[in-house]
Design an enzyme around this catalytic site. Structure first.
Site, mmCIF file in Angstrom:
data_model
loop_
_atom_site.group_PDB
_atom_site.id
_atom_site.type_symbol
_atom_site.label_atom_id
_atom_site.label_comp_id
_atom_site.label_asym_id
_atom_site.label_seq_id
_atom_site.Cartn_x
_atom_site.Cartn_y
_atom_site.Cartn_z
ATOM 1 N N GLU A 216 0.825 -1.213 0.000
ATOM 2 C CA GLU A 216 0.000 0.000 0.000
ATOM 3 C C GLU A 216 0.858 1.261 0.000
ATOM 4 O OE1 GLU A 216 -2.917 -0.084 -0.788
ATOM 5 O OE2 GLU A 216 -3.656 -2.068 -0.275
ATOM 6 N N CYS B 105 -25.901 2.187 -13.435
ATOM 7 C CA CYS B 105 -25.035 3.366 -13.505
ATOM 8 C C CYS B 105 -25.832 4.634 -13.790
ATOM 9 C CB CYS B 105 -23.965 3.183 -14.575
ATOM 10 S SG CYS B 105 -22.813 4.580 -14.671
ATOM 11 N N TYR C 138 -6.844 6.198 3.582
ATOM 12 C CA TYR C 138 -6.889 5.064 2.653
ATOM 13 C C TYR C 138 -6.071 3.888 3.171
ATOM 14 C CZ TYR C 138 -5.694 1.791 -0.848
ATOM 15 O OH TYR C 138 -5.484 0.597 -1.466
ATOM 16 N N ASP D 94 -10.252 4.894 -2.373
ATOM 17 C CA ASP D 94 -9.110 5.414 -3.120
ATOM 18 C C ASP D 94 -9.632 6.172 -4.341
ATOM 19 O OD1 ASP D 94 -9.963 3.458 -4.849
ATOM 20 O OD2 ASP D 94 -7.936 2.871 -5.422
ATOM 21 N N CYS E 292 -18.831 -3.369 -18.392
ATOM 22 C CA CYS E 292 -19.063 -3.012 -16.991
ATOM 23 C C CYS E 292 -20.240 -3.776 -16.396
ATOM 24 C CB CYS E 292 -19.315 -1.512 -16.859
ATOM 25 S SG CYS E 292 -19.548 -0.988 -15.143
ATOM 26 N N CYS F 258 -13.815 1.074 -15.288
ATOM 27 C CA CYS F 258 -14.329 2.442 -15.132
ATOM 28 C C CYS F 258 -13.148 3.400 -14.990
ATOM 29 C CB CYS F 258 -15.251 2.506 -13.914
ATOM 30 S SG CYS F 258 -16.260 4.003 -13.824
#
Length: 292
Positions: free
Chosen positions: A35, A206, A118, A136, A200, A190
């Site tokens: 990370e 959406c 995060y 994020d 998607c 995306c």
DNA sequence: GAACCGTGGGT
DNA sequence: TACCCAAGGTT
């Protein structure tokens, strides 16, 4: 169950990339290191450096026992080298305050150097399996589109955590998958530039698609120009030090031909102020050993 | 809240 | 070519 959760979970099961930190038993330390490296550096550049890092320093205590300059050298060209320094500091803090074990509690994680909203939740969720919203840049973009019907998210904000919380199922395991799946969808479907809406799993849900893909004012802050910047000068100085390490470099040999000498000197001073370099006598070097 | 902080690949 | 963007965090 929130509307997006089921299609995200189904999609993730068959489409998720096989990434090192998703292997079973990868460990909290490996997750933490990954990370740190993934903060503003793309996945494909991180993977080889992550494996080398964990081979050299398999535990936080191993890293803490090395001088911070070694962390900066091992960081190589991943960018934002103070992340290497912060990761080293976090390892020292983990050794000294947590018996060498990466903490599980979000507040304890947030108290470590270099860990923010995060990273703290990513470790708690992906390494320890706890239930928190993980937000994020991918998450923010997916929610901006699928939920808010906008092309791009605004700047990061605390309320983003509540927005993601609203999409999490009750179950701990399912919530972790929805966190990972939302990030993954933003990373490979995306995307910021040219989203692959034909692939998607959220086409039916959406809001951006339903509204006809309206353009939205771009509220994100733009990166400052890099060419000719102080950052570029800092990067060049630090590369000189990395390439010479562990040897120091005479000050007269640090970017002698840099077009702007005042800028070069400013870069050197700021690196010293940040702890990324040490000036001793008339030389410059990476920081040595206050780790133990 | 805005500015600052590296580096390289994609378009 | 020039610009965008990347699993952010700190000051």
């Amino acid at each position: 169950m929130p509307e997006l959760a089921a299609p995200l979970i189904a999609w993730y099961r068959e489409a998720a990339r096989d990434l090192p930190w998703r292997r079973a038993g990868f460990g909290a330390w490996g997750t933490l290191v990954s990370e740190f490296m993934l903060q503003q550096t793309p996945v494909n550049r991180v993977i080889p450096h992550l494996e080398a890092w964990l081979t050299r320093w398999p535990t936080p205590a191993d890293l803490a026992a090395s001088p911070p300059g070694d962390a900066v050298t091992q960081w190589a060209n991943l960018g934002y080298p103070r992340r290497a320094l912060w990761l080293h500091r976090a390892a020292v803090e983990i050794r000294d305050r947590h018996d060498g074990v990466v903490p599980r509690d979000v507040d304890a994680l947030l108290a470590l150097t270099g860990i923010g909203d995060y990273t703290a939740r990513a470790v708690a969720v992906f390494a320890y399996g706890d239930r928190h919203p993980v937000v994020d840049t991918n998450t923010r973009r997916v929610l901006a589109r699928a939920v808010d019907g906008r092309a791009q998210p605004g700047p990061p904000h605390k309320r983003d955590l509540a927005a993601m919380e609203a999409e999490l199922p009750d179950g701990v395991t399912e919530a972790a998958i929805v966190n990972a799946a939302t990030m993954e969808l933003g990373a490979i479907i995306c995307t910021a530039r040219s989203p692959k809406c034909d692939l998607c799993p959220l086409v039916a849900q959406c809001a951006w698609r339903a509204a006809g893909y309206p353009a939205s004012e771009d509220l994100r802050r733009k990166q400052a120009a890099y060419e000719g910047s102080d950052r570029q000068a800092r990067g060049a100085v630090l590369k000189t030090l990395r390439d010479a390490a562990p040897s120091p470099v005479p000050l007269f040999a640090v970017l002698p031909d840099w077009p702007d000498a005042a800028q070069r000197d400013r870069a050197i001073d700021s690196l010293v102020a940040d702890g990324l370099a040490e000036a001793i006598d008339d030389t410059l070097r990476l920081p040595g050993h206050p780790a133990t």
